[in-house]
Design an enzyme around this catalytic site. Structure first.
Site, PDB file in Angstrom:
ATOM      1  N   LYS A  22       0.832  -1.213   0.000  1.00 23.23           N
ATOM      2  CA  LYS A  22       0.000   0.000   0.000  1.00 23.23           C
ATOM      3  C   LYS A  22       0.868   1.265   0.000  1.00 23.23           C
ATOM      4  O   LYS A  22       0.633   2.189  -0.774  1.00 23.23           O
ATOM      5  CB  LYS A  22      -0.912   0.007   1.245  1.00 23.23           C
ATOM      6  CG  LYS A  22      -1.451   1.370   1.613  1.00 23.23           C
ATOM      7  CD  LYS A  22      -2.340   1.322   2.812  1.00 23.23           C
ATOM      8  CE  LYS A  22      -1.882   1.892   4.107  1.00 23.23           C
ATOM      9  NZ  LYS A  22      -1.255   3.151   4.279  1.00 23.23           N
ATOM     10  N   ASN A  23       1.870   1.301   0.878  1.00 25.88           N
ATOM     11  CA  ASN A  23       2.638   2.535   1.032  1.00 25.88           C
ATOM     12  C   ASN A  23       3.620   2.779  -0.121  1.00 25.88           C
ATOM     13  O   ASN A  23       4.222   3.838  -0.199  1.00 25.88           O
ATOM     14  CB  ASN A  23       3.373   2.540   2.382  1.00 25.88           C
ATOM     15  CG  ASN A  23       2.392   2.737   3.528  1.00 25.88           C
ATOM     16  OD1 ASN A  23       1.218   3.044   3.306  1.00 25.88           O
ATOM     17  ND2 ASN A  23       2.855   2.538   4.744  1.00 25.88           N
ATOM     18  N   CYS A 117      -5.577  13.078  12.641  1.00 21.32           N
ATOM     19  CA  CYS A 117      -6.191  11.757  12.444  1.00 21.32           C
ATOM     20  C   CYS A 117      -5.949  10.914  13.674  1.00 21.32           C
ATOM     21  O   CYS A 117      -5.364  11.385  14.649  1.00 21.32           O
ATOM     22  CB  CYS A 117      -5.691  11.093  11.173  1.00 21.32           C
ATOM     23  SG  CYS A 117      -4.152  10.241  11.350  1.00 21.32           S
ATOM     24  N   ARG A 122      -0.053  14.948  12.566  1.00 24.87           N
ATOM     25  CA  ARG A 122       0.531  14.712  11.244  1.00 24.87           C
ATOM     26  C   ARG A 122       0.634  15.967  10.359  1.00 24.87           C
ATOM     27  O   ARG A 122       0.008  16.049   9.295  1.00 24.87           O
ATOM     28  CB  ARG A 122      -0.236  13.597  10.519  1.00 24.87           C
ATOM     29  CG  ARG A 122      -0.247  12.308  11.315  1.00 24.87           C
ATOM     30  CD  ARG A 122      -0.923  11.168  10.598  1.00 24.87           C
ATOM     31  NE  ARG A 122      -0.100  10.590   9.557  1.00 24.87           N
ATOM     32  CZ  ARG A 122      -0.437   9.521   8.847  1.00 24.87           C
ATOM     33  NH1 ARG A 122      -1.598   8.922   9.076  1.00 24.87           N
ATOM     34  NH2 ARG A 122       0.349   9.040   7.921  1.00 24.87           N
ATOM     35  N   ASP A 306       4.291   1.055  11.993  1.00 19.92           N
ATOM     36  CA  ASP A 306       3.126   0.355  11.440  1.00 19.92           C
ATOM     37  C   ASP A 306       3.034  -1.097  11.920  1.00 19.92           C
ATOM     38  O   ASP A 306       2.065  -1.798  11.601  1.00 19.92           O
ATOM     39  CB  ASP A 306       3.148   0.396   9.900  1.00 19.92           C
ATOM     40  CG  ASP A 306       2.951   1.811   9.363  1.00 19.92           C
ATOM     41  OD1 ASP A 306       2.623   2.707  10.167  1.00 19.92           O
ATOM     42  OD2 ASP A 306       3.126   2.009   8.147  1.00 19.92           O
TER      43      ASP A 306
HETATM   44  C1  UD1 Z   1       1.018   6.287   2.925  1.00 18.71           C
HETATM   45  C2  UD1 Z   1       2.229   6.059   3.740  1.00 18.71           C
HETATM   46  O1  UD1 Z   1       3.300   5.794   3.218  1.00 18.71           O
HETATM   47  N1  UD1 Z   1       2.088   6.105   5.069  1.00 18.71           N
HETATM   48  C3  UD1 Z   1       3.225   5.841   5.919  1.00 18.71           C
HETATM   49  C4  UD1 Z   1       4.053   7.107   6.047  1.00 18.71           C
HETATM   50  O2  UD1 Z   1       3.197   8.130   6.545  1.00 18.71           O
HETATM   51  P1  UD1 Z   1       3.687   9.653   6.499  1.00 18.71           P
HETATM   52  O3  UD1 Z   1       4.426   9.884   5.248  1.00 18.71           O
HETATM   53  O4  UD1 Z   1       2.506  10.495   6.799  1.00 18.71           O
HETATM   54  O5  UD1 Z   1       4.681   9.666   7.718  1.00 18.71           O
HETATM   55  P2  UD1 Z   1       5.897  10.651   7.991  1.00 18.71           P
HETATM   56  O6  UD1 Z   1       7.147   9.858   7.918  1.00 18.71           O
HETATM   57  O7  UD1 Z   1       5.775  11.843   7.145  1.00 18.71           O
HETATM   58  O8  UD1 Z   1       5.616  11.078   9.493  1.00 18.71           O
HETATM   59  C5  UD1 Z   1       6.456  10.737  10.545  1.00 18.71           C
HETATM   60  C6  UD1 Z   1       6.398  11.797  11.617  1.00 18.71           C
HETATM   61  O9  UD1 Z   1       6.859  13.033  11.094  1.00 18.71           O
HETATM   62  C7  UD1 Z   1       5.924  14.068  11.352  1.00 18.71           C
HETATM   63  N2  UD1 Z   1       5.954  15.023  10.220  1.00 18.71           N
HETATM   64  C8  UD1 Z   1       5.855  14.558   8.944  1.00 18.71           C
HETATM   65  C9  UD1 Z   1       5.848  15.424   7.876  1.00 18.71           C
HETATM   66  C10 UD1 Z   1       5.982  16.810   8.133  1.00 18.71           C
HETATM   67  O10 UD1 Z   1       5.997  17.653   7.219  1.00 18.71           O
HETATM   68  N3  UD1 Z   1       6.076  17.239   9.423  1.00 18.71           N
HETATM   69  C11 UD1 Z   1       6.073  16.368  10.477  1.00 18.71           C
HETATM   70  O11 UD1 Z   1       6.170  16.787  11.629  1.00 18.71           O
HETATM   71  C12 UD1 Z   1       4.587  13.328  11.454  1.00 18.71           C
HETATM   72  O12 UD1 Z   1       3.647  14.070  12.164  1.00 18.71           O
HETATM   73  C13 UD1 Z   1       5.000  12.062  12.165  1.00 18.71           C
HETATM   74  O13 UD1 Z   1       5.058  12.277  13.542  1.00 18.71           O
HETATM   75  O14 UD1 Z   1       5.141   6.859   6.932  1.00 18.71           O
HETATM   76  C14 UD1 Z   1       4.742   6.537   8.273  1.00 18.71           C
HETATM   77  C15 UD1 Z   1       5.993   6.405   9.119  1.00 18.71           C
HETATM   78  O15 UD1 Z   1       6.726   5.321   8.751  1.00 18.71           O
HETATM   79  C16 UD1 Z   1       3.896   5.272   8.258  1.00 18.71           C
HETATM   80  O16 UD1 Z   1       3.390   5.049   9.547  1.00 18.71           O
HETATM   81  C17 UD1 Z   1       2.738   5.388   7.286  1.00 18.71           C
HETATM   82  O17 UD1 Z   1       2.122   4.137   7.122  1.00 18.71           O
HETATM   83  C1  PEP Z   2      -0.536   4.838   9.172  1.00 20.78           C
HETATM   84  C2  PEP Z   2      -0.638   4.126   8.051  1.00 20.78           C
HETATM   85  O1  PEP Z   2      -1.031   4.617   6.844  1.00 20.78           O
HETATM   86  P1  PEP Z   2      -1.440   6.087   6.408  1.00 20.78           P
HETATM   87  O2  PEP Z   2      -0.208   6.926   6.434  1.00 20.78           O
HETATM   88  O3  PEP Z   2      -1.906   5.868   5.006  1.00 20.78           O
HETATM   89  O4  PEP Z   2      -2.511   6.543   7.361  1.00 20.78           O
HETATM   90  C3  PEP Z   2      -0.317   2.678   8.005  1.00 20.78           C
HETATM   91  O5  PEP Z   2      -0.192   2.145   6.886  1.00 20.78           O
HETATM   92  O6  PEP Z   2      -0.213   2.043   9.074  1.00 20.78           O
END
Ligand code: UD1
Ligand code: PEP
Length: 435
Positions: A22-23, A117, A122, A306
């Site tokens: 998925k990711n 969420c 996030r 995850d």
């Molecule tokens: C669709 C997808 O691929 N989802 C994955 C992706 O989510 P996602 O890409 O949203 O996760 P991030 O790695 O960006 O987030 C990690 C942390 O960084 C923080 N943050 C992120 C961006 C930003 O601009 N500022 C900030 O503060 C977030 O709030 C969080 O606490 O990586 C996460 C961390 O491995 C996984 O749990 C999710 O399953």
């Molecule tokens: C947190 C997850 O996904 P998403 O970033 O799409 O919410 C996940 O795959 O566990």
């Protein structure tokens, strides 16, 4: 509302096959928007609700998208529109990943602000910082983020404050069509980043360094549709490894890539679980007595957030006291209360959770709070005394294809009932009582 009903006590044995990740597929589909010429064909695409959502976003943006037989075809050669509305972003935060592609292709993108969420607030400040460094003007207002650039994005040097997966992907996509070279430091190293970079390079991009801490992206003038096969889902694979271990089973997880799962394997080995690499996957053989361990979630190659809730289910069955510390998301312990409803001896202390095992889990009605929590509660149901009913399956459907059927095929006593079936079941129950 559908429910999954699990009767605990069966050992799992046999073979289970994992889907495409998925990711990985969500950013790859977002990246197809970069091709102003030719069709992209993406293979090994899982039939998840998130995939249907991103396909809808692309159609809304004026791309032609079809999805059949685990293959998504995208033709994004027509002029694209610029806006991804809230109805999509609310359903799935990864919709924000179209922003980098739209900005690079159109010089303009307008995407609804994601909002909080179930696992935390996030923010996307690191994505926006990258776009601004490349010359975009970013404005936030009326629930939207709007980014635009006069002429073309410019290559830049960007340092991420945290190796965010989404920010790395969004900035990488934007940089492929920028003028000059972009260097992004402190980037995410997840296997899904490498998969995206491989797809971008197949489209004609020049991305180097994926899987390391620094990305070098030399901008090109145009990208073309390309063919790509998505990597196997390491989190789905990991969930089945835990399912086998929690039930005392012996299962071959076909498609599992051991290098993508090294931190999970290392922790489960510390617990006493045995792994054997086979030609087409990874075999997991459980231990009689599972040992308690401590875990801290970290960006890859650290322990994946995850897999945190699934490991919580497993550690509740281990001998002794275990601790899980969540460092990636600020609020990813909503499932703890649900485990308590199943008699789990678990308490939250700040960013950590302490578990005393082995807990004699008891079946209960529990509600999934996010997609991994949904899987974790079902895993607990596999070993709980009596019947576990798991609701809020919309979360499960975002990340797992036919989860209950796959578990049933390796020996679980599990079924999924629809709302109508539940009505029939309760009518039968009343009829039985009156008989
Ligand atoms: C669709 C997808 O691929 N989802 C994955 C992706 O989510 P996602 O890409 O949203 O996760 P991030 O790695 O960006 O987030 C990690 C942390 O960084 C923080 N943050 C992120 C961006 C930003 O601009 N500022 C900030 O503060 C977030 O709030 C969080 O606490 O990586 C996460 C961390 O491995 C996984 O749990 C999710 O399953
Ligand atoms: C947190 C997850 O996904 P998403 O970033 O799409 O919410 C996940 O795959 O566990």
């Amino acid at each position: 509302m559908d429910k999954i009903i699990v009767r605990g006590g069966k050992r799992l044995n046999g073979t289970v096959k994992v889907e495409g990740a998925k990711n990985a597929v969500l950013p790859v589909i977002a990246a197809t928007l970069l091709a102003s010429d030719g069709k992209s064909i993406i293979k090994s695409v899982p039939t998840l609700s998130d995939v249907y959502t991103i396909n809808e976003v692309l159609r809304f943006l004026n791309a032609d998208v079809s999805f059949a037989n685990n293959e998504v075809t995208v033709d994004a050669s027509k002029e694209l529109s610029v806006e991804a509305p809230f109805e999509y972003v609310r359903k799935m935060r990864a919709s924000v990943l179209v922003m980098g592609s739209l900005l690079a292709r159109n010089g303009h993108a307008r995407v609804a602000l994601p909002g909080g969420c179930a696992i935390g607030s996030r923010p996307i400040d690191q994505h926006l910082k990258g776009f601004e460094a490349m010359g975009a003007k970013v404005q936030v207002g009326n629930g939207f983020i709007e980014a635009s650039v006069e002429d073309r994005l410019q290559g830049a040097k960007i340092y991420l404050d945290f190796p965010s997966v989404g920010a790395t992907e969004n900035i990488m996509m934007a940089a492929t069509l920028a003028k000059g070279t972009t260097i992004i430091e402190n980037v995410a190293k997840e296997p899904e980043i490498v998969d995206l970079a491989n797809f971008l390079n197949a489209m004609g991009a020049k991305v180097k360094g994926a899987g390391t801490g620094t990305l070098h992206i030399e901008g090109v003038d145009k990208l073309y549709g390309a063919e790509h096969t998505i990597i196997p889902d390491r989190i789905e694979a990991g969930t089945f490894l835990v399912a086998a271990a929690i039930t005392g089973g012996n299962v071959l997880v076909q498609g599992a890539v051991p290098e993508h799962l090294s931190s999970l394997i290392a922790k489960m080995e510390e617990m006493g679980v045995v792994f054997k690499e086979e030609v087409d996957g990874l075999r997991v053989i459980s231990a009689e007595n599972l040992k308690a361990v401590d875990i801290k979630t970290m960006p890859h190659p650290g322990f994946p957030t995850d897999m945190q809730s699934q490991m919580m289910a497993l550690l509740l069955r281990a001998q002794g006291t275990s601790m899980i510390t969540e460092t990636v998301f600020e609020n990813r312990f909503m499932h703890v209360e649900e485990f308590r409803r199943m008699n789990g001896d678990v308490k939250i202390e700040g960013r950590s959770v302490i578990m005393n095992g082995p807990t004699n889990l008891q079946g209960a009605e529990v509600a999934a709070t996010d997609l991994r929590a949904a899987a974790a509660l079902i895993l607990s149901g596999l070993v709980a005394e009596g019947i576990t009913r798991v609701t809020e399956l919309k979360h499960l459907d975002r990340g797992y294809v036919n989860f209950h059927q796959k578990l049933a095929a390796i020996g679980a006593d599990i079924e999924r009932v629809t709302e109508e079936e539940q009505v029939t079941l309760s009518a039968t129950y009343v009829a039985d009582l009156n008989a």
